[in-house]
Design an enzyme around this catalytic site. Structure first.
Site, PDB file in Angstrom:
ATOM      1  N   GLY A  83       0.762  -1.313  -0.171  1.00 44.30           N
ATOM      2  CA  GLY A  83       0.051   0.019   0.029  1.00 44.30           C
ATOM      3  C   GLY A  83       0.919   1.259  -0.048  1.00 44.30           C
ATOM      4  CD  GLU A  84      -0.292   2.699   3.783  1.00 41.21           C
ATOM      5  OE1 GLU A  84       0.158   1.516   3.682  1.00 41.21           O
ATOM      6  OE2 GLU A  84      -1.456   2.858   3.988  1.00 41.21           O
TER       7      GLU A  84
END
Length: 139
Positions: free
Chosen positions: A100-101
């Protein structure tokens, strides 16, 4: 992970269009490649929105960014024509890691570097709005 972007810049307006994105990502052992690709793509687009548009605006007493008009985000017309995800799945013994990040971190720099390559102008602050790009090109 690494990300590279191809952009087009309209010199009259400063508008930056992201045309192509290539992202290489090592998430350890890949369990579900299709879900992983979607996660990475979504995070690239979200980060592109932040890099190109997003900024909370204030006056002396309150927040002025209260809706999608006063707090603009990327819409479907700005999604790049091509997003290529290269999943580095060459370590089957490595544990699965988040996708994700990490995918968001290099996006602003990738756009700014592509903008520099296209125009010779170096911008170091987001958002990379048409107004900011145009002002930098005129300076």
């Amino acid at each position: 992970m690494a990300t590279a972007m191809e952009v087009a810049v309209e010199p009259e307006t400063g508008k930056v269009t992201v045309r192509r994105v290539t992202c290489a990502h090592d998430c350890g052992f890949v369990v579900n490649p299709l879900n992983l690709q979607g996660t990475i793509e979504a995070n690239l687009i979200q980060a592109m929105s932040r890099a190109k548009h997003e900024a909370v605006r204030f006056d002396a007493t309150r927040v002025l960014s209260v809706d999608w008009i006063t707090y603009p985000i990327v819409d479907m017309t700005e999604v790049p024509d091509e997003i290529r995800i290269v999943m580095l799945n060459n370590r089957p013994d490595a544990p699965s890691r988040g996708a994700g990040e990490p995918g968001t971190r290099p996006v602003a720099a990738a756009i700014a570097n592509a903008l520099f390559d296209a125009t010779g102008v170096r911008l170091r602050r987001v958002p990379l709005t048409p107004e900011a790009v145009l002002a930098a090109m005129k300076a």
